[in-house]
Enzyme design. Structure first.
Site, PDB file in Angstrom:
ATOM      1  N   ASP A  83       4.579  -2.528  -7.142  1.00  0.00           N
ATOM      2  CA  ASP A  83       5.330  -3.764  -6.958  1.00  0.00           C
ATOM      3  C   ASP A  83       4.621  -4.717  -6.000  1.00  0.00           C
ATOM      4  O   ASP A  83       3.763  -4.314  -5.216  1.00  0.00           O
ATOM      5  CB  ASP A  83       6.749  -3.482  -6.462  1.00  0.00           C
ATOM      6  CG  ASP A  83       6.764  -2.703  -5.147  1.00  0.00           C
ATOM      7  OD1 ASP A  83       5.971  -1.756  -5.002  1.00  0.00           O
ATOM      8  OD2 ASP A  83       7.575  -3.041  -4.257  1.00  0.00           O
ATOM      9  N   GLU A 145       8.186  -0.259  -3.202  1.00  0.00           N
ATOM     10  CA  GLU A 145       7.712  -0.040  -1.833  1.00  0.00           C
ATOM     11  C   GLU A 145       8.016  -1.243  -0.952  1.00  0.00           C
ATOM     12  O   GLU A 145       8.288  -1.100   0.244  1.00  0.00           O
ATOM     13  CB  GLU A 145       6.201   0.236  -1.846  1.00  0.00           C
ATOM     14  CG  GLU A 145       5.607   0.647  -0.501  1.00  0.00           C
ATOM     15  CD  GLU A 145       5.108  -0.511   0.340  1.00  0.00           C
ATOM     16  OE1 GLU A 145       4.698  -0.278   1.496  1.00  0.00           O
ATOM     17  OE2 GLU A 145       5.111  -1.669  -0.152  1.00  0.00           O
TER      18      GLU A 145
END
Length: 384
Positions: A83, A145
């Protein structure tokens, strides 16, 4: 090898596939497109691939690619998150989802932090015959994350994942990071009782109660400085920051609600129940004076601090290969969750952390070849 696209093609595909994670649903995007591409490429190299949808966050996925020689155990895990943060359209001068080469750099959202790391891993593995490996090799790709670390919290779903060593490819310019502080974000809400400002006794002013809360937490700041110390860090004690506060609606009304958000950065080794116990003890006096008025809520699950032993085998190995001495970091990573697998864990990857979360994020072209070679050497020495 023949089925694997070129390094730049893979890089371009990863950058061009949005995978933003954000607590604001209007920004948040699934990472499945990135996971699908990685699955295809890793299978082409000969890996077995498992993909798990997160229980904590539906529509987000973790991937584990495994190559396990018969009768072997341990080995190496190369890990990263799929991400990115959102982007500021007003400050980017390039399309964040188009890999652009200019001025000796590759620009794009995730080029450094850190989707680009997977292109480095794939390119390094392109030139390794997996059949010659003696130890298992794993590639892990996680979700979210940048927000809750939901993906890293579900690694136990991969029951076979038991490496000896792990490298998390955050952008460190191939300098091994061996410790960082943890991260907690907490909301403290005070609920008072409204009334007319001409008669203070007719209500309970939430702003005044919050003043008492802040006074107690300021004492906790002092306690941190006096009783906790780790000289590896530039700020050697846990920190507590008052980041956001709001309350009240009119000057002539007794404030009925006030909320504050705080950020805490515990040292490696500090237990979360210890930290919350210190907060609770400081708020006990306020709670006794105003029963039920003060409520503390977690804005995300706590992230503990992390440290890898300075004499760990993986630290010695990568220092020798890269020529870079190990150091601590100020930012937070998935390292404590990966380390819970029972492996020696470091944070090290291409690119600079100075580019993370920045407009016109980039990685330098002259960093590419050395990083690819160093990753390939690490794999060969650990698993070969």
């Amino acid at each position: 090898m023949s089925q694997l696209p070129s390094f730049l093609h893979m890089y371009r595909e990863l950058i061009g596939t949005p995978s933003v994670s954000c607590l604001d649903p209007s920004w948040d995007t699934s990472n499945l497109g990135v996971i699908d591409k990685l699955s295809t490429w890793l299978r082409a190299l000969g890996f077995q691939v498992s993909v798990n949808e997160l229980e904590r966050q539906r529509g987000k996925y973790n991937l584990l690619a495994s190559y396990i020689p018969p009768g072997s155990s341990g080995g190496l895990l190369l890990a990263g998150h799929t991400d990115t943060v959102p982007w500021d359209e007003g400050r980017w001068t390039r399309d964040p989802f188009e890999l652009t080469e200019a001025d000796g750099k590759l620009y794009g959202l995730g080029s450094a932090d850190m989707k680009g790391f997977f292109a480095f891993v794939l390119e390094a593995l392109r030139h390794i015959d997996l059949k010659q490996l003696k130890k298992p090799l794993y590639v892990l790709a996680t979700a979210d994350e940048e927000t809750t670390m939901a993906g890293a919290r579900e690694l136990n779903k991969f029951g076979q994942l038991k490496p000896d060593f792990a490298i998390i490819g955050e952008p460190t310019r191939m300098t091994p990071v061996v410790m960082h502080k943890g991260h907690l974000t907490e909301s403290i809400r005070v609920t008072g009782k409204s009334g007319h400002s001409s008669n203070p006794a007719a209500g309970i002013n939430a702003i005044e109660v919050m003043h008492d809360v802040i006074t107690e937490l300021r004492e906790l700041q002092t306690h941190f400085q006096k009783h906790y110390h780790d000289g590896h860090f530039a700020v050697p004690y846990p920190t507590l920051n008052f980041g956001n506060i709001h309350g009240g609606d009119a000057a002539n009304r007794i404030c009925a609600c006030c909320e504050m958000h705080i950020d805490l950065r515990p040292l490696p080794g500090m237990k979360m129940n210890e930290l919350y116990g210190l907060i609770d003890s400081r708020l006990a006096t306020v709670n006794a004076k105003y029963p039920g008025a003060v409520c503390l809520e977690h804005m995300h699950e706590p992230i503990p601090g992390y440290a890898c032993a300075a004499d760990a085998a993986i630290v010695s190995l990568v220092q020798e290969i890269t020529g870079n001495a190990a150091e601590p970091a100020n930012y937070c990573t998935e390292a404590p969750f990966v380390q819970d697998l029972g492996c020696e864990t470091i944070v090290m990857g291409p690119g600079s952390i100075a580019q993370a979360h920045q407009p016109d994020e980039f990685i330098r072209l002259d960093d590419i070849a050395p990083a690819q070679a160093q990753l390939r050497t690490i794999v060969q020495q650990v698993c070969g």
